[in-house]
Scaffold this motif. Structure first.
Motif, short mmCIF file in Angstrom:
data_model
loop_
_atom_site.label_atom_id
_atom_site.label_comp_id
_atom_site.label_asym_id
_atom_site.label_seq_id
_atom_site.Cartn_x
_atom_site.Cartn_y
_atom_site.Cartn_z
N ASN A 114 0.82 -1.21 0.00
CA ASN A 114 0.00 0.00 0.00
C ASN A 114 0.86 1.26 0.00
OD1 ASN A 114 -2.38 1.49 0.15
ND2 ASN A 114 -3.27 -0.01 1.55
N GLU A 115 1.87 1.23 0.83
CA GLU A 115 2.76 2.37 0.98
C GLU A 115 3.44 2.72 -0.34
OE1 GLU A 115 4.77 2.64 5.25
OE2 GLU A 115 6.05 1.72 3.72
N ARG A 116 3.97 1.69 -1.00
CA ARG A 116 4.70 1.92 -2.25
C ARG A 116 3.76 2.40 -3.34
NH1 ARG A 116 9.77 -2.21 -2.45
NH2 ARG A 116 10.21 -1.99 -0.23
N ILE A 117 2.57 1.84 -3.40
CA ILE A 117 1.63 2.25 -4.44
C ILE A 117 1.20 3.70 -4.23
CG2 ILE A 117 -0.71 1.90 -5.30
CD1 ILE A 117 -0.24 -1.09 -5.06
N THR A 118 0.96 4.06 -2.97
CA THR A 118 0.57 5.44 -2.67
C THR A 118 1.65 6.40 -3.13
OG1 THR A 118 -0.63 4.64 -0.74
CG2 THR A 118 -0.16 7.00 -0.83
N ASP A 119 2.90 6.00 -2.91
CA ASP A 119 4.03 6.83 -3.30
C ASP A 119 4.06 7.04 -4.82
OD1 ASP A 119 6.55 8.14 -3.27
OD2 ASP A 119 7.51 6.24 -3.78
N ILE A 120 3.95 5.95 -5.56
CA ILE A 120 4.01 6.04 -7.03
C ILE A 120 2.82 6.84 -7.56
CG2 ILE A 120 3.98 4.74 -9.19
CD1 ILE A 120 6.52 4.41 -7.57
N LYS A 121 1.65 6.60 -6.96
CA LYS A 121 0.43 7.30 -7.37
C LYS A 121 0.65 8.80 -7.29
CE LYS A 121 -3.09 5.97 -4.87
NZ LYS A 121 -3.94 4.96 -4.16
N ALA A 122 1.26 9.25 -6.19
CA ALA A 122 1.51 10.68 -6.01
C ALA A 122 2.38 11.22 -7.14
CB ALA A 122 2.19 10.92 -4.66
N GLN A 123 3.34 10.41 -7.56
CA GLN A 123 4.22 10.85 -8.64
C GLN A 123 3.48 10.90 -9.97
OE1 GLN A 123 8.21 9.12 -8.81
NE2 GLN A 123 7.89 8.28 -6.77
N LEU A 124 2.61 9.93 -10.19
CA LEU A 124 1.88 9.89 -11.47
C LEU A 124 0.90 11.05 -11.58
CD1 LEU A 124 1.12 6.06 -11.85
CD2 LEU A 124 2.88 7.41 -13.00
N TYR A 125 0.32 11.43 -10.46
CA TYR A 125 -0.70 12.48 -10.46
C TYR A 125 -0.09 13.85 -10.18
CZ TYR A 125 -3.86 8.50 -10.20
OH TYR A 125 -4.52 7.34 -10.45
N ASN A 126 1.22 13.91 -10.12
CA ASN A 126 1.92 15.15 -9.82
C ASN A 126 1.58 16.24 -10.85
OD1 ASN A 126 3.84 16.95 -8.75
ND2 ASN A 126 5.36 16.26 -10.25
N GLY A 127 1.16 17.40 -10.33
CA GLY A 127 0.86 18.51 -11.23
C GLY A 127 -0.58 18.53 -11.72
N PHE A 128 -1.35 17.50 -11.37
CA PHE A 128 -2.77 17.47 -11.75
C PHE A 128 -3.61 18.13 -10.65
CE2 PHE A 128 -1.31 14.17 -14.60
CZ PHE A 128 -2.17 14.26 -15.68
N SER A 129 -4.58 18.92 -11.08
CA SER A 129 -5.53 19.44 -10.10
C SER A 129 -6.63 18.41 -9.92
CB SER A 129 -6.14 20.74 -10.60
OG SER A 129 -7.00 20.47 -11.69
N HIS A 130 -7.36 18.53 -8.81
CA HIS A 130 -8.48 17.64 -8.57
C HIS A 130 -9.46 17.70 -9.72
CE1 HIS A 130 -9.18 15.50 -4.69
NE2 HIS A 130 -7.94 15.94 -4.54
N ALA A 131 -9.69 18.92 -10.20
CA ALA A 131 -10.66 19.10 -11.29
C ALA A 131 -10.20 18.36 -12.55
CB ALA A 131 -10.83 20.58 -11.59
N GLN A 132 -8.91 18.43 -12.81
CA GLN A 132 -8.38 17.75 -13.99
C GLN A 132 -8.56 16.24 -13.89
OE1 GLN A 132 -4.42 19.57 -13.92
NE2 GLN A 132 -4.49 19.60 -16.17
N LEU A 133 -8.22 15.72 -12.70
CA LEU A 133 -8.34 14.28 -12.50
C LEU A 133 -9.79 13.82 -12.62
CD1 LEU A 133 -5.80 13.84 -9.56
CD2 LEU A 133 -5.51 13.12 -11.92
N ASP A 134 -10.68 14.62 -12.03
CA ASP A 134 -12.10 14.29 -12.14
C ASP A 134 -12.54 14.30 -13.59
OD1 ASP A 134 -12.87 13.63 -9.61
OD2 ASP A 134 -13.39 15.68 -9.04
N ALA A 135 -12.07 15.29 -14.34
CA ALA A 135 -12.46 15.40 -15.74
C ALA A 135 -12.00 14.17 -16.52
CB ALA A 135 -11.86 16.66 -16.36
N MET A 136 -10.80 13.72 -16.21
CA MET A 136 -10.29 12.54 -16.91
C MET A 136 -11.08 11.29 -16.55
SD MET A 136 -6.19 12.72 -17.20
CE MET A 136 -6.20 11.22 -18.20
N ALA A 137 -11.33 11.13 -15.26
CA ALA A 137 -12.09 9.97 -14.81
C ALA A 137 -13.47 9.97 -15.46
CB ALA A 137 -12.22 9.98 -13.30
N TYR A 138 -14.09 11.14 -15.49
CA TYR A 138 -15.41 11.26 -16.09
C TYR A 138 -15.35 10.93 -17.58
CZ TYR A 138 -19.66 13.44 -17.87
OH TYR A 138 -20.85 13.68 -18.50
#
Lengths: 161, 161
Positions: A114-138
């Motif tokens: 869990n720890e390692r995945i959380t770490d990588i996730k943060a790097q992958l989503y680096n620079g994305f705003s919540h709105a951007q991520l939501d837009a992509m998911a949508y």
DNA sequence: CTTAATTAGTTAGCAGGCTAACTATAATAT
DNA sequence: ATATTATAGTTAGCCTGCTAACTAATTAAG
């Protein structure tokens, strides 16, 4: 140095090729991080989902959560069982189905995983705003719907012939 | 009936799983449509890119355009050559590289292929605004960058050990 | 010029999606 | 009660990504 790349220059020409490539790259990033635990992508994903859905989940429910077909899952679970990270037990109330549980060993690596995945996730989503991520998911959900409809209508057209 | 799905309920939990699934579904939608032409996903994608890059393109340039590695491409091109849709000719100026050309037969199916793909594309992008599509394309490019950086830094950390 | 390093492409084999066809159990219909 | 149908899971085998290790041609170094 990414500028405002017009859609038709990227996603359109290769259709969904970019999505596939980004998916493979994200997957690889996580896999490198969890490789020391002896896990591949399909295996760590399955472990995470079992944990999320709680132990005792059936294979069918897990396959739906993962968005893959049963035969794909069967192979992965077989490997996880051989690694002694999970066990499959027949449900006493419905002997067709099998429920999934962690072994001691399986449960013990969850935290690190869990720890390692959380770490990588943060790097992958680096620079994305919540709105951007939501837009992509949508957008992904919407495109999935479109694709399913498209497949359905084509299959129907074929059967009507 | 898709509402404003919070990102953390979809893309985050499965990380990049959704992207993979949407990719597979879009791919499947097109593949059904072009199956009568005897083409699979890797084959029609390669044909489209050769056409886009113009005949005479090298395998290396094609692999970069497709975003896949050479060995993956080699297999696909072999199949297309066996189907007599393309030919590979050694470049006289650099005998290591091979240039790709359509056969008569290959060129003759391009029009139909293009037509069907355009049709499916319209269905997949149905309901999307230009802005939405651009946002997704941009997001994908950005995430690809993040993933590449992440992979690079991990690989470097390993080598420094 | 000869040797070493790089480059384009291939082959072999793994990973993880998939469908089709099968078994065994459960649910439904007659 | 029996026969049909549906469901959970498995097996076998295809498709298409990948890396590692190879060949042959080119380029760079000594």
């Amino acid at each position: 140095m990414v500028k405002n790349i017009p859609f038709y220059e990227t996603l359109d020409l290769t259709l969904c090729g970019n999505m596939g490539r980004v998916h493979r790259l994200c997957r690889e990033a996580v896999t490198i991080a969890v490789e020391p635990l002896g896990l591949t992508q399909s295996r760590w994903t399955a472990l995470m989902h079992i944990n999320m859905l709680k132990e005792g989940v059936t294979q069918l429910a897990l396959s739906q959560s993962l968005g893959i077909e049963m035969p794909s899952l069967t192979r992965t679970l077989k490997q996880l069982e051989e690694q002694s990270l999970i066990v499959r037990r027949v449900d006493e109330h419905d002997k067709r189905s099998k429920k999934l549980y962690f072994t001691e060993q399986g449960r013990s690596i969850l935290h690190t995983l869990n720890e390692r995945i959380t770490d990588i996730k943060a790097q992958l989503y680096n620079g994305f705003s919540h709105a951007q991520l939501d837009a992509m998911a949508y957008g992904l959900v919407k495109m999935e719907e479109n694709a399913l409809n498209c497949i359905k209508s084509q299959t129907k057209a074929k059967n009507d012939t």
